[in-house]
Motif scaffolding. Structure first.
Motif, PDB file in Angstrom:
ATOM      1  N   PHE A  51      32.456   9.952  91.919  1.00 48.23           N
ATOM      2  CA  PHE A  51      33.857  10.122  92.711  1.00 48.23           C
ATOM      3  C   PHE A  51      33.707  11.352  93.337  1.00 48.23           C
ATOM      4  O   PHE A  51      33.993  11.373  94.669  1.00 48.23           O
ATOM      5  CB  PHE A  51      35.034   9.975  91.896  1.00 48.23           C
ATOM      6  CG  PHE A  51      35.651   8.478  91.972  1.00 48.23           C
ATOM      7  CD1 PHE A  51      36.396   7.875  93.021  1.00 48.23           C
ATOM      8  CD2 PHE A  51      35.300   7.713  90.830  1.00 48.23           C
ATOM      9  CE1 PHE A  51      36.739   6.621  92.893  1.00 48.23           C
ATOM     10  CE2 PHE A  51      35.686   6.430  90.718  1.00 48.23           C
ATOM     11  CZ  PHE A  51      36.717   5.657  91.752  1.00 48.23           C
ATOM     12  N   VAL A  52      33.515  12.502  92.747  1.00 48.01           N
ATOM     13  CA  VAL A  52      33.829  13.859  93.057  1.00 48.01           C
ATOM     14  C   VAL A  52      32.530  14.024  94.235  1.00 48.01           C
ATOM     15  O   VAL A  52      32.711  14.498  95.596  1.00 48.01           O
ATOM     16  CB  VAL A  52      33.619  14.912  92.066  1.00 48.01           C
ATOM     17  CG1 VAL A  52      33.484  16.286  92.698  1.00 48.01           C
ATOM     18  CG2 VAL A  52      34.789  14.747  91.240  1.00 48.01           C
TER      19      VAL A  52
ATOM     20  N   GLY B 165      32.756  17.963 101.773  1.00 47.49           N
ATOM     21  CA  GLY B 165      32.156  19.140 101.111  1.00 47.49           C
ATOM     22  C   GLY B 165      31.744  20.292 102.162  1.00 47.49           C
ATOM     23  O   GLY B 165      31.544  19.846 103.187  1.00 47.49           O
ATOM     24  N   ASP B 166      31.841  21.434 101.473  1.00 46.93           N
ATOM     25  CA  ASP B 166      31.156  22.757 102.370  1.00 46.93           C
ATOM     26  C   ASP B 166      29.775  22.625 102.333  1.00 46.93           C
ATOM     27  O   ASP B 166      29.001  22.737 101.424  1.00 46.93           O
ATOM     28  CB  ASP B 166      31.949  23.840 101.695  1.00 46.93           C
ATOM     29  CG  ASP B 166      31.528  25.214 102.412  1.00 46.93           C
ATOM     30  OD1 ASP B 166      30.785  25.252 103.242  1.00 46.93           O
ATOM     31  OD2 ASP B 166      32.025  26.158 102.172  1.00 46.93           O
ATOM     32  N   PRO B 167      29.085  22.591 103.431  1.00 43.84           N
ATOM     33  CA  PRO B 167      27.674  22.563 103.637  1.00 43.84           C
ATOM     34  C   PRO B 167      26.933  23.778 102.744  1.00 43.84           C
ATOM     35  O   PRO B 167      26.048  23.545 102.147  1.00 43.84           O
ATOM     36  CB  PRO B 167      27.227  22.691 104.811  1.00 43.84           C
ATOM     37  CG  PRO B 167      28.632  22.182 105.772  1.00 43.84           C
ATOM     38  CD  PRO B 167      29.675  22.335 104.955  1.00 43.84           C
TER      39      PRO B 167
ATOM     40  N   ARG C 263      40.887  11.137  94.378  1.00 44.63           N
ATOM     41  CA  ARG C 263      41.194  12.335  93.291  1.00 44.63           C
ATOM     42  C   ARG C 263      41.756  12.083  92.037  1.00 44.63           C
ATOM     43  O   ARG C 263      41.548  12.297  90.950  1.00 44.63           O
ATOM     44  CB  ARG C 263      42.063  13.338  94.177  1.00 44.63           C
ATOM     45  CG  ARG C 263      42.284  14.515  93.678  1.00 44.63           C
ATOM     46  CD  ARG C 263      40.962  15.227  93.675  1.00 44.63           C
ATOM     47  NE  ARG C 263      40.682  15.430  92.108  1.00 44.63           N
ATOM     48  CZ  ARG C 263      39.766  15.870  91.302  1.00 44.63           C
ATOM     49  NH1 ARG C 263      38.796  16.421  92.075  1.00 44.63           N
ATOM     50  NH2 ARG C 263      39.499  16.064  90.342  1.00 44.63           N
ATOM     51  N   THR C 264      42.771  10.977  92.224  1.00 43.38           N
ATOM     52  CA  THR C 264      43.504  10.523  91.164  1.00 43.38           C
ATOM     53  C   THR C 264      42.575   9.778  89.963  1.00 43.38           C
ATOM     54  O   THR C 264      42.819   9.909  88.962  1.00 43.38           O
ATOM     55  CB  THR C 264      44.776   9.317  91.609  1.00 43.38           C
ATOM     56  OG1 THR C 264      45.456   9.965  92.590  1.00 43.38           O
ATOM     57  CG2 THR C 264      45.563   8.800  90.388  1.00 43.38           C
ATOM     58  N   ARG C 265      41.790   9.135  90.435  1.00 50.50           N
ATOM     59  CA  ARG C 265      40.736   8.019  89.666  1.00 50.50           C
ATOM     60  C   ARG C 265      39.996   9.427  88.989  1.00 50.50           C
ATOM     61  O   ARG C 265      39.708   9.055  87.739  1.00 50.50           O
ATOM     62  CB  ARG C 265      39.918   7.301  90.412  1.00 50.50           C
ATOM     63  CG  ARG C 265      40.462   6.119  90.851  1.00 50.50           C
ATOM     64  CD  ARG C 265      41.077   5.233  89.665  1.00 50.50           C
ATOM     65  NE  ARG C 265      39.946   4.687  89.010  1.00 50.50           N
ATOM     66  CZ  ARG C 265      40.057   4.687  87.546  1.00 50.50           C
ATOM     67  NH1 ARG C 265      40.931   5.477  86.862  1.00 50.50           N
ATOM     68  NH2 ARG C 265      39.012   4.359  86.852  1.00 50.50           N
TER      69      ARG C 265
ATOM     70  N   HIS D 206      36.203  18.793  88.729  1.00 59.83           N
ATOM     71  CA  HIS D 206      36.930  19.678  89.574  1.00 59.83           C
ATOM     72  C   HIS D 206      36.115  20.513  90.580  1.00 59.83           C
ATOM     73  O   HIS D 206      36.175  21.387  91.258  1.00 59.83           O
ATOM     74  CB  HIS D 206      37.792  20.657  88.791  1.00 59.83           C
ATOM     75  CG  HIS D 206      38.824  20.092  88.247  1.00 59.83           C
ATOM     76  ND1 HIS D 206      38.611  19.549  86.761  1.00 59.83           N
ATOM     77  CD2 HIS D 206      40.287  19.681  88.663  1.00 59.83           C
ATOM     78  CE1 HIS D 206      39.926  18.856  86.271  1.00 59.83           C
ATOM     79  NE2 HIS D 206      40.613  18.970  87.526  1.00 59.83           N
ATOM     80  N   ARG D 207      34.908  19.719  90.916  1.00 63.47           N
ATOM     81  CA  ARG D 207      33.681  20.592  91.642  1.00 63.47           C
ATOM     82  C   ARG D 207      34.000  20.718  93.164  1.00 63.47           C
ATOM     83  O   ARG D 207      33.828  21.378  93.941  1.00 63.47           O
ATOM     84  CB  ARG D 207      32.374  19.936  91.675  1.00 63.47           C
ATOM     85  CG  ARG D 207      31.525  19.761  90.619  1.00 63.47           C
ATOM     86  CD  ARG D 207      30.382  19.151  90.497  1.00 63.47           C
ATOM     87  NE  ARG D 207      30.654  17.637  90.590  1.00 63.47           N
ATOM     88  CZ  ARG D 207      29.779  16.794  91.340  1.00 63.47           C
ATOM     89  NH1 ARG D 207      28.910  17.103  92.144  1.00 63.47           N
ATOM     90  NH2 ARG D 207      30.199  15.513  91.319  1.00 63.47           N
ATOM     91  N   ASP D 208      35.052  19.697  93.808  1.00 63.28           N
ATOM     92  CA  ASP D 208      35.633  19.765  95.095  1.00 63.28           C
ATOM     93  C   ASP D 208      36.773  20.553  95.027  1.00 63.28           C
ATOM     94  O   ASP D 208      37.451  20.468  96.123  1.00 63.28           O
ATOM     95  CB  ASP D 208      35.933  18.265  95.351  1.00 63.28           C
ATOM     96  CG  ASP D 208      36.971  17.523  94.521  1.00 63.28           C
ATOM     97  OD1 ASP D 208      36.951  17.932  93.245  1.00 63.28           O
ATOM     98  OD2 ASP D 208      37.727  16.743  95.078  1.00 63.28           O
TER      99      ASP D 208
END
Length: 344
Positions: A228-229, A237-239, A305-307, A341-343
């Protein structure tokens, strides 16, 4: 399992420890490969440059080997006894990355051209095949009394991974994909290997069948959260962090979890996204930005994000039920938090 328990290391320190413990054995294993694929593998891992000269490119966080080592300790064993399992899992993971890059047409990984771009499609596929074969050779050579069960468990995870990847590929040519089948795909494509890593570590650490299965369930839930993340990062995501272009998944019209959630939402934004995805023209920068906006407007970003949060807590419940040793349990908790929480 608070993560602040005396003696428990923070996640970055755990990952560094895992890399230091596994890297020598991993490199020694790769050195046994025939020269033609050894050079490609060395490039893919970041050890060599395009000309085969020593390099120091980043080789990824190596989360999966860390899960193997910590699961072994959580089951009451020693991390050192699980190193062959950690090497095998990392080889399987990188086999899948080499093939994924070809199938997805990805041009960069870890801020460098992908192996197929440098060495050609056929050679990259063969290098992936070699890593998969090597993974089972490493287990066979370990001499561990649980080697047969370890190999069988890893083979099952690989078959799930292949089935999940096959489903993911088939989604690209289908106009409609159900959300439930998309989740099942992600469970196989990503969840199975993280679950398999934890089960393999617990087995090599001497865990009984019940503990092995509970740690497998921990890894399985964590693996689905990981996907999911990953899918969120594939859109927003930031390149500079991901090593891939902005909106990379959308550019390929990939039916990732947030995309399928939006497409199946029944919202006006979901209908507009479907029309955009059905178009035959190449998506330009404006189209990609609009697609990301539509996914968010359909509620799919917040749902994803909830999942992730729900799966994180489910994983911790399974971890607690395994009655793990306290220090590795706290470190597995810290790794799970990092993954979920990688994102952020």
């Amino acid at each position: 399992m608070s993560g602040v328990m005396t003696g428990a290391r923070p996640a970055p320190e755990v990952l560094a420890w895992s890399r230091d413990l596994v890297r020598p054995a991993l490199r020694a294993a790769v050195e046994t490969l025939p020269g033609s694929v050894r050079e490609i593998a060395g490039y893919h891992f970041g050890w060599l440059d395009e000309q085969g000269r020593p390099a120091a490119a980043g080789g990824g966080k190596a989360i999966r080997p860390a899960l193997v080592l910590l699961a072994a300790e959580a089951a009451g064993g020693r991390a050192a006894d699980a190193v062959p399992g950690a090497v095998a899992v990392e080889l399987v993971h990188n086999f899948s990355l080499l093939h994924d890059d070809v199938m997805d047409g990805d041009a960069t990984r870890r801020h460098r051209p992908t192996a197929w771009r440098v060495f050609g499609v056929s050679h990259a596929i063969l290098a992936g095949d070699a890593l998969l074969t090597l993974a089972f050779e490493v287990l066979a050579d370990s001499g561990h009394p649980g080697m047969r069960d370890a190999a069988r468990g890893l083979a099952g995870a690989v078959l799930d991974l292949v089935e999940g990847q096959g489903a993911d590929t088939s989604f690209e040519t289908r106009e409609e994909v159900g959300l439930e089948e998309c989740v099942r795909m992600a469970e196989r494509k990503t969840g199975a290997l993280l679950g398999g890593a934890c089960a393999l570590g617990a087995l090599l650490g001497g865990g009984d069948a019940g503990r092995v299965e509970r740690l497998r369930a921990f890894g399985d839930r964590l693996g689905l959260a990981f996907q999911f993340v990953d899918d969120l990062l594939g859109i927003w995501g930031d390149p500079t962090v991901t090593g891939k272009p902005t909106h990379s998944d959308l550019r390929n019209r990939k039916k990732s979890l947030p995309v399928v959630a939006a497409l199946s939402s029944g919202t006006p934004a979901g209908h507009d996204l479907a029309a955009l995805y059905r178009g035959e023209h190449e998506l330009d920068a404006a189209d990609l930005t609009r697609a990301a906006t539509l996914i968010e407007a359909a509620g799919a970003r917040s749902w994803s994000r909830t999942r992730v949060d729900e799966l994180f807590h489910e994983a911790l419940t399974h971890l607690s039920s395994a009655d793990p040793a306290s220090r590795p349990a706290a470190e597995l908790h810290a790794l799970a938090h990092l993954i979920a929480h990688r994102d952020h």
